[in-house]
Design an enzyme around this catalytic site. Sequence first.
Site, mmCIF file in Angstrom:
data_model
loop_
_atom_site.group_PDB
_atom_site.id
_atom_site.type_symbol
_atom_site.label_atom_id
_atom_site.label_comp_id
_atom_site.label_asym_id
_atom_site.label_seq_id
_atom_site.Cartn_x
_atom_site.Cartn_y
_atom_site.Cartn_z
ATOM 1 N N THR A 1 -7.984 1.983 1.693
ATOM 2 C CA THR A 1 -7.681 0.983 2.730
ATOM 3 C C THR A 1 -7.233 1.609 4.057
ATOM 4 O O THR A 1 -7.167 0.921 5.068
ATOM 5 C CB THR A 1 -6.615 -0.011 2.236
ATOM 6 O OG1 THR A 1 -5.454 0.722 1.798
ATOM 7 C CG2 THR A 1 -7.156 -0.846 1.086
ATOM 8 N N HIS A 2 -6.932 2.895 4.045
ATOM 9 C CA HIS A 2 -6.631 3.562 5.327
ATOM 10 C C HIS A 2 -7.895 3.755 6.172
ATOM 11 O O HIS A 2 -7.820 3.799 7.400
ATOM 12 C CB HIS A 2 -6.007 4.937 5.084
ATOM 13 C CG HIS A 2 -4.560 4.904 4.705
ATOM 14 N ND1 HIS A 2 -4.119 4.472 3.472
ATOM 15 C CD2 HIS A 2 -3.441 5.247 5.409
ATOM 16 C CE1 HIS A 2 -2.792 4.575 3.421
ATOM 17 N NE2 HIS A 2 -2.360 5.032 4.585
ATOM 18 N N TYR B 1 -0.629 8.621 -1.974
ATOM 19 C CA TYR B 1 -0.698 8.528 -3.433
ATOM 20 C C TYR B 1 -1.895 9.325 -3.991
ATOM 21 O O TYR B 1 -1.918 9.674 -5.161
ATOM 22 C CB TYR B 1 -0.949 7.073 -3.879
ATOM 23 C CG TYR B 1 0.179 6.084 -3.732
ATOM 24 C CD1 TYR B 1 1.474 6.466 -3.387
ATOM 25 C CD2 TYR B 1 -0.074 4.725 -3.978
ATOM 26 C CE1 TYR B 1 2.481 5.512 -3.273
ATOM 27 C CE2 TYR B 1 0.932 3.774 -3.882
ATOM 28 C CZ TYR B 1 2.204 4.167 -3.524
ATOM 29 O OH TYR B 1 3.184 3.224 -3.428
ATOM 30 N N GLY B 2 -2.890 9.504 -3.136
ATOM 31 C CA GLY B 2 -4.231 9.852 -3.610
ATOM 32 C C GLY B 2 -4.387 11.136 -4.388
ATOM 33 O O GLY B 2 -5.342 11.290 -5.136
ATOM 34 N N CYS C 1 -4.328 -1.281 -2.050
ATOM 35 C CA CYS C 1 -4.453 0.173 -2.209
ATOM 36 C C CYS C 1 -5.381 0.433 -3.388
ATOM 37 O O CYS C 1 -5.059 0.058 -4.520
ATOM 38 C CB CYS C 1 -3.068 0.761 -2.479
ATOM 39 S SG CYS C 1 -3.084 2.523 -2.856
ATOM 40 N N ASN C 2 -6.519 1.043 -3.114
ATOM 41 C CA ASN C 2 -7.480 1.320 -4.187
ATOM 42 C C ASN C 2 -6.903 2.265 -5.234
ATOM 43 O O ASN C 2 -7.176 2.136 -6.431
ATOM 44 C CB ASN C 2 -8.745 1.955 -3.596
ATOM 45 C CG ASN C 2 -9.505 1.013 -2.697
ATOM 46 O OD1 ASN C 2 -10.403 0.314 -3.141
ATOM 47 N ND2 ASN C 2 -9.145 0.953 -1.425
ATOM 48 N N THR C 3 -6.107 3.226 -4.776
ATOM 49 C CA THR C 3 -5.538 4.204 -5.699
ATOM 50 C C THR C 3 -4.571 3.527 -6.667
ATOM 51 O O THR C 3 -4.607 3.759 -7.873
ATOM 52 C CB THR C 3 -4.811 5.310 -4.899
ATOM 53 O OG1 THR C 3 -5.693 5.788 -3.879
ATOM 54 C CG2 THR C 3 -4.388 6.452 -5.792
ATOM 55 N N ASP D 1 0.866 -1.176 0.000
ATOM 56 C CA ASP D 1 0.000 0.000 0.000
ATOM 57 C C ASP D 1 0.904 1.228 0.000
ATOM 58 O O ASP D 1 2.113 1.119 0.250
ATOM 59 C CB ASP D 1 -0.892 -0.006 1.258
ATOM 60 C CG ASP D 1 -1.771 1.233 1.370
ATOM 61 O OD1 ASP D 1 -2.363 1.636 0.348
ATOM 62 O OD2 ASP D 1 -1.873 1.810 2.464
ATOM 63 N N GLU E 1 -1.722 7.799 8.766
ATOM 64 C CA GLU E 1 -0.260 7.619 8.721
ATOM 65 C C GLU E 1 0.394 8.151 9.996
ATOM 66 O O GLU E 1 1.423 7.643 10.433
ATOM 67 C CB GLU E 1 0.335 8.342 7.502
ATOM 68 C CG GLU E 1 0.066 7.662 6.175
ATOM 69 C CD GLU E 1 0.766 6.311 6.026
ATOM 70 O OE1 GLU E 1 1.988 6.247 6.189
ATOM 71 O OE2 GLU E 1 0.069 5.314 5.748
HETATM 72 N N1 DGL Z 1 -4.655 3.334 0.986
HETATM 73 C C1 DGL Z 1 -4.721 3.799 -0.328
HETATM 74 C C2 DGL Z 1 -6.008 3.523 -1.034
HETATM 75 O O1 DGL Z 1 -6.616 2.515 -0.761
HETATM 76 C C3 DGL Z 1 -3.964 5.000 -0.760
HETATM 77 C C4 DGL Z 1 -4.198 6.238 -0.027
HETATM 78 C C5 DGL Z 1 -3.206 7.308 -0.404
HETATM 79 O O2 DGL Z 1 -2.022 7.052 -0.363
HETATM 80 O O3 DGL Z 1 -3.669 8.408 -0.728
HETATM 81 O O4 DGL Z 1 -6.433 4.261 -1.876
#
Ligand code: DGL
Length: 265
Positions: free
Chosen positions: A188-189, A46-47, A77-79, A14, A155
Amino acid sequence: MRSGSSEQPIGVFDSGVGGLSVLREIRRELPAEDLIYVADSGYAPYGDRPEGYVRDRAVAIMEFLRSKDTKAVVVACNTATGIAVDALRARYDVPIVAIEPAVKPAVARSRSRIVGVLATTQTLAGQKFAKLVSTHAGDVEVLTQAAPGLVDQVEAGQLDAASTRSLVERYLRPMLEKGADTIVLGCTHYPFLEDLIREVAGPDVAVIDSAAPVARELRRRLQAAGLLAPDDRRGSETFWTTGSDDRVRGVIAQLWTGDVEVREV
Ligand code: DGL
């Protein structure tokens, strides 16, 4: 990546610690497997980053996991799924299981026929998400809300800080006021903020995520490939981060609830 044997580990990654919400479901579903978790905390979140950034990070982590001889990889990680999973599947010859927002189950259970999806800016902007909604929404109205800042709170281990609560309230209110009776945690956060989210949403609103279905899908894929670890063993977890290992260790220990060793990639 060479095709594996059942005793090889599974890689899970992730942008940071959020994928631990998926890792805990994988541990529950597959107690015999050795799991290698990579938190890309040095490059999170990442988002709100450009697509190329997320794609490059996903490839860098896959290369690391390949060096660990993983037999399968979970994109927790969905992103990263939205942006990079097609490229990863084209490039790596290993089973890759990815997560996406639980739109389909939300549509199936909503009585008000209004569903809210909380996710990152990039997840909601992506073609994969648009396709997910057009395939499954039917007569249900799918409201979306990007939630910048929430990932940073997780985080930092700030799960019930006042600042976290005010972000959650700000992001949830508009969807609740429009009548959403089901909230999808599309990052997932966010499951680590579930208590707070449930408190703000109230008892009549369902809150769902995709971690358990991902763990079941991983089991199916391993079984189909003859790669399930023998069930007379107990699996281990190894944690890696691209962030500062001291800082990340504290948060992983908090979320994983236990003493953990975290190594720097
Ligand atoms: N946990 C991640 C997700 O499921 C990424 C979140 C991020 O880094 O912005 O999208």
